[in-house]
Design a protein around this motif. Structure first.
Motif, PDB file in Angstrom:
ATOM      1  N   ILE A  33     -31.384   2.433  -1.264  1.00  0.00           N
ATOM      2  CA  ILE A  33     -31.154   3.850  -1.545  1.00  0.00           C
ATOM      3  C   ILE A  33     -30.095   4.060  -2.627  1.00  0.00           C
ATOM      4  CG2 ILE A  33     -30.209   5.997  -0.571  1.00  0.00           C
ATOM      5  CD1 ILE A  33     -31.797   5.438   1.951  1.00  0.00           C
ATOM      6  N   PRO A  34     -28.941   3.345  -2.583  1.00  0.00           N
ATOM      7  CA  PRO A  34     -27.954   3.546  -3.658  1.00  0.00           C
ATOM      8  C   PRO A  34     -28.533   3.259  -5.045  1.00  0.00           C
ATOM      9  CG  PRO A  34     -26.951   2.372  -1.826  1.00  0.00           C
ATOM     10  CD  PRO A  34     -28.427   2.436  -1.540  1.00  0.00           C
ATOM     11  N   ASP A  35     -29.378   2.241  -5.171  1.00  0.00           N
ATOM     12  CA  ASP A  35     -29.968   1.903  -6.468  1.00  0.00           C
ATOM     13  C   ASP A  35     -30.970   2.970  -6.919  1.00  0.00           C
ATOM     14  OD1 ASP A  35     -28.827  -0.794  -7.005  1.00  0.00           O
ATOM     15  OD2 ASP A  35     -29.794  -1.251  -5.111  1.00  0.00           O
ATOM     16  N   ILE A  36     -31.765   3.470  -5.965  1.00  0.00           N
ATOM     17  CA  ILE A  36     -32.735   4.514  -6.301  1.00  0.00           C
ATOM     18  C   ILE A  36     -32.006   5.802  -6.674  1.00  0.00           C
ATOM     19  CG2 ILE A  36     -34.595   5.943  -5.365  1.00  0.00           C
ATOM     20  CD1 ILE A  36     -35.352   3.450  -3.638  1.00  0.00           C
ATOM     21  N   LYS A  37     -30.934   6.092  -5.948  1.00  0.00           N
ATOM     22  CA  LYS A  37     -30.095   7.270  -6.258  1.00  0.00           C
ATOM     23  C   LYS A  37     -29.538   7.175  -7.673  1.00  0.00           C
ATOM     24  CE  LYS A  37     -25.999   9.713  -4.426  1.00  0.00           C
ATOM     25  NZ  LYS A  37     -24.991   9.503  -5.479  1.00  0.00           N
ATOM     26  N   ALA A  38     -29.024   5.995  -8.028  1.00  0.00           N
ATOM     27  CA  ALA A  38     -28.453   5.795  -9.363  1.00  0.00           C
ATOM     28  C   ALA A  38     -29.541   5.820 -10.440  1.00  0.00           C
ATOM     29  CB  ALA A  38     -27.703   4.464  -9.399  1.00  0.00           C
ATOM     30  N   LYS A  39     -30.682   5.223 -10.148  1.00  0.00           N
ATOM     31  CA  LYS A  39     -31.778   5.173 -11.122  1.00  0.00           C
ATOM     32  C   LYS A  39     -32.239   6.569 -11.527  1.00  0.00           C
ATOM     33  CE  LYS A  39     -36.674   3.819 -11.410  1.00  0.00           C
ATOM     34  NZ  LYS A  39     -37.813   3.227 -10.660  1.00  0.00           N
ATOM     35  N   LEU A  40     -32.303   7.471 -10.558  1.00  0.00           N
ATOM     36  CA  LEU A  40     -32.803   8.824 -10.814  1.00  0.00           C
ATOM     37  C   LEU A  40     -31.671   9.828 -11.031  1.00  0.00           C
ATOM     38  CD1 LEU A  40     -35.803   8.987  -8.302  1.00  0.00           C
ATOM     39  CD2 LEU A  40     -35.762   8.225 -10.671  1.00  0.00           C
ATOM     40  N   HIS A  41     -30.424   9.326 -11.097  1.00  0.00           N
ATOM     41  CA  HIS A  41     -29.245  10.167 -11.384  1.00  0.00           C
ATOM     42  C   HIS A  41     -29.133  11.348 -10.424  1.00  0.00           C
ATOM     43  CE1 HIS A  41     -29.000   7.835 -15.088  1.00  0.00           C
ATOM     44  NE2 HIS A  41     -30.263   8.160 -15.358  1.00  0.00           N
ATOM     45  N   MET A  42     -29.251  11.068  -9.127  1.00  0.00           N
ATOM     46  CA  MET A  42     -29.193  12.116  -8.111  1.00  0.00           C
ATOM     47  C   MET A  42     -27.771  12.322  -7.607  1.00  0.00           C
ATOM     48  SD  MET A  42     -32.604  11.551  -5.745  1.00  0.00           S
ATOM     49  CE  MET A  42     -32.511   9.776  -5.588  1.00  0.00           C
ATOM     50  N   SER A  43     -27.381  13.585  -7.399  1.00  0.00           N
ATOM     51  CA  SER A  43     -26.119  13.893  -6.730  1.00  0.00           C
ATOM     52  C   SER A  43     -26.310  13.724  -5.227  1.00  0.00           C
ATOM     53  CB  SER A  43     -25.701  15.328  -7.036  1.00  0.00           C
ATOM     54  OG  SER A  43     -26.631  16.240  -6.463  1.00  0.00           O
ATOM     55  N   ASP A  44     -25.207  13.837  -4.458  1.00  0.00           N
ATOM     56  CA  ASP A  44     -25.319  13.717  -3.001  1.00  0.00           C
ATOM     57  C   ASP A  44     -26.241  14.798  -2.435  1.00  0.00           C
ATOM     58  OD1 ASP A  44     -23.625  11.552  -2.973  1.00  0.00           O
ATOM     59  OD2 ASP A  44     -21.831  12.705  -2.465  1.00  0.00           O
ATOM     60  N   ALA A  45     -26.096  16.028  -2.943  1.00  0.00           N
ATOM     61  CA  ALA A  45     -26.922  17.136  -2.445  1.00  0.00           C
ATOM     62  C   ALA A  45     -28.395  16.917  -2.782  1.00  0.00           C
ATOM     63  CB  ALA A  45     -26.439  18.461  -3.020  1.00  0.00           C
ATOM     64  N   VAL A  46     -28.673  16.442  -3.994  1.00  0.00           N
ATOM     65  CA  VAL A  46     -30.066  16.194  -4.392  1.00  0.00           C
ATOM     66  C   VAL A  46     -30.667  15.076  -3.541  1.00  0.00           C
ATOM     67  CG1 VAL A  46     -31.558  15.373  -6.247  1.00  0.00           C
ATOM     68  CG2 VAL A  46     -29.773  17.035  -6.734  1.00  0.00           C
ATOM     69  N   LEU A  47     -29.880  14.014  -3.300  1.00  0.00           N
ATOM     70  CA  LEU A  47     -30.370  12.943  -2.431  1.00  0.00           C
ATOM     71  C   LEU A  47     -30.661  13.474  -1.038  1.00  0.00           C
ATOM     72  CD1 LEU A  47     -31.016   9.972  -1.862  1.00  0.00           C
ATOM     73  CD2 LEU A  47     -28.582   9.608  -1.375  1.00  0.00           C
ATOM     74  N   GLY A  48     -29.763  14.334  -0.518  1.00  0.00           N
ATOM     75  CA  GLY A  48     -29.996  14.933   0.797  1.00  0.00           C
ATOM     76  C   GLY A  48     -31.281  15.735   0.836  1.00  0.00           C
ATOM     77  N   ALA A  49     -31.540  16.490  -0.241  1.00  0.00           N
ATOM     78  CA  ALA A  49     -32.770  17.281  -0.311  1.00  0.00           C
ATOM     79  C   ALA A  49     -33.998  16.386  -0.380  1.00  0.00           C
ATOM     80  CB  ALA A  49     -32.718  18.215  -1.522  1.00  0.00           C
ATOM     81  N   VAL A  50     -33.906  15.311  -1.169  1.00  0.00           N
ATOM     82  CA  VAL A  50     -35.023  14.372  -1.281  1.00  0.00           C
ATOM     83  C   VAL A  50     -35.314  13.720   0.072  1.00  0.00           C
ATOM     84  CG1 VAL A  50     -35.716  12.149  -2.265  1.00  0.00           C
ATOM     85  CG2 VAL A  50     -34.724  13.903  -3.737  1.00  0.00           C
ATOM     86  N   LEU A  51     -34.245  13.367   0.798  1.00  0.00           N
ATOM     87  CA  LEU A  51     -34.419  12.714   2.100  1.00  0.00           C
ATOM     88  C   LEU A  51     -35.072  13.638   3.126  1.00  0.00           C
ATOM     89  CD1 LEU A  51     -31.079  10.702   2.448  1.00  0.00           C
ATOM     90  CD2 LEU A  51     -33.358   9.816   1.931  1.00  0.00           C
TER      91      LEU A  51
END
Length: 380
Positions: A33-51
């Protein structure tokens, strides 16, 4: 010419292998998840929404799982779902935009929950063959697979292996195993499976479900956010970002294999009360002292705390006097699984508004709910 009957030991090993594949697949996703988050340049809130796509997919699966198992049997459902589950990982690895990632995660959540329900239906059937509780050992296998997946993920990160290639290896190995073991699963479900997945649980089952919810909020947080926590708060080197996750999974797996012995010694209520306390202490340790060593110790304690909760809850639900074991497990696991799925997105929103440490503080308080709720159940 009829084939020789399959021994109950063969059934048990086959179902255990499916638990391992499910745990390995989920841990593989969580570890990257950290690598995918970094790859797509997601903020914490965006990652939360994606999840959030995960719980949405899982909730949709609740409308399908009971019907599929009732119509086709858990043997066919478990085989199909267990093949699709790791294959969808490859889709996650190929996503290059958030809009490509969201529908794949939705399918991952949908397939994962169908896999979860069909595996546990098989586990109930095998448990009936043995005439004693063996559910904890199955969940121990899942946790062992999670630890294995975390270790493989750590190695993949250290070698700079892209998630796509990592996931391709996991999917290939899983499908090869499934092609051999599927023939040894139970051909008929020995536990009753109703035509509808939704049943009305009694008060005790609701309380057990809420205990599962409190625990699985913590589990979901550790699976999806432990790597990010080590990356952003602990500021661990890249090669050690999965250390906390691996620590959590190791004690979670070990605790489940020892769980039956401890319960025999001190009883289920005391085990659950102690579990909630350990979860809270562990998370507060990681929040108050966010160093590599102290945070790792905290995550080790969380792993011990959550290890016995779900097997104990499932075992108690299986002894329900108002519902069949299969339906009681379904009711309790549905309530609990909501915590597993809704916790990680909640973490992202709170982290964006305040900080990741505040998010983990809230989860520590929710983890203590396991102790409070266990105290309120009178019939053990």
């Amino acid at each position: 010419m009829t084939s020789a009957p399959v021994s109950k030991r063969a059934h048990r090993w086959a179902v255990a292998a499916f638990f391992f594949i499910a745990g390995l697949s989920f841990a593989s996703w969580a570890s990257r998840i950290p690598d995918i988050k970094a790859k797509l340049h997601m903020s914490d809130a965006v990652l939360g929404a994606v999840l959030l796509a995960l719980p949405v997919g899982s909730m949709v699966s609740l409308l399908l799982s009971g019907w599929l198992i009732a119509r086709y049997g858990s043997k066919k459902v478990i085989t199909a779902a267990a093949i699709c589950y790791p294959l969808i990982l490859i889709g996650i690895g190929t996503a290059n935009t958030i809009w490509e990632l969201v529908p794949v995660i939705f399918l991952y959540g949908l397939t994962g929950n169908i896999c979860n329900i069909s595996i546990n239906t098989q586990a109930v059937g095998v448990e009936n063959l043995y005439g004693r509780s063996i559910m904890a050992s199955f969940h121990g296998i899942w946790s062992l697979a999670g630890f294995t997946g975390a270790a493989i993920g750590t190695l993949a990160v250290s070698k700079n292996l892209p998630p796509f290639f990592h996931f391709c290896l996991i999917a290939t190995a899983s499908i090869l195993v499934i092609s051999y073991i599927h023939r040894y699963t139970l051909s008929k479900d020995t536990a009753h499976v109703g035509k509808t997945f939704f049943v009305k649980p009694d008060q005790v089952l609701v309380q057990l479900g809420l205990i599962a919810f409190s625990c699985m909020v913590c589990e979901g947080t550790m699976f999806d956010w432990s790597g990010v926590y080590f990356q952003k708060v602990v500021e661990a080197p890249k090669a050690l970002t999965t250390l906390g996750y691996a620590a959590f999974m190791s004690t979670m797996a070990g605790g489940r294999f020892l769980g039956d012995y401890v319960v025999t010694k001190i009883g289920p209520q005391k085990v659950l009360q102690g579990s909630g306390i350990l979860i809270t202490i562990g998370l507060f340790t990681a929040v108050l002292f966010p160093g590599i060593i102290t945070a790792t110790i905290g995550f080790l304690l969380v792993g011990i705390g959550v290890s016995s909760v779900i097997p104990l809850v499932y075992s108690s639900a299986g002894k329900s006097k108002t519902l069949s074991p299969g339906m009681a497990l379904t009711a309790v696991s549905t309530i609990g699984f909501l915590g597993f799925l809704l916790g990680p997105p909640l973490i992202g929103f709170i982290a964006q508004a305040f900080s990741l440490r505040w998010s983990f503080t809230l989860i520590a308080i929710l983890g203590f709910g396991t102790t409070v709720l266990a105290t309120k159940i009178k019939s053990w």
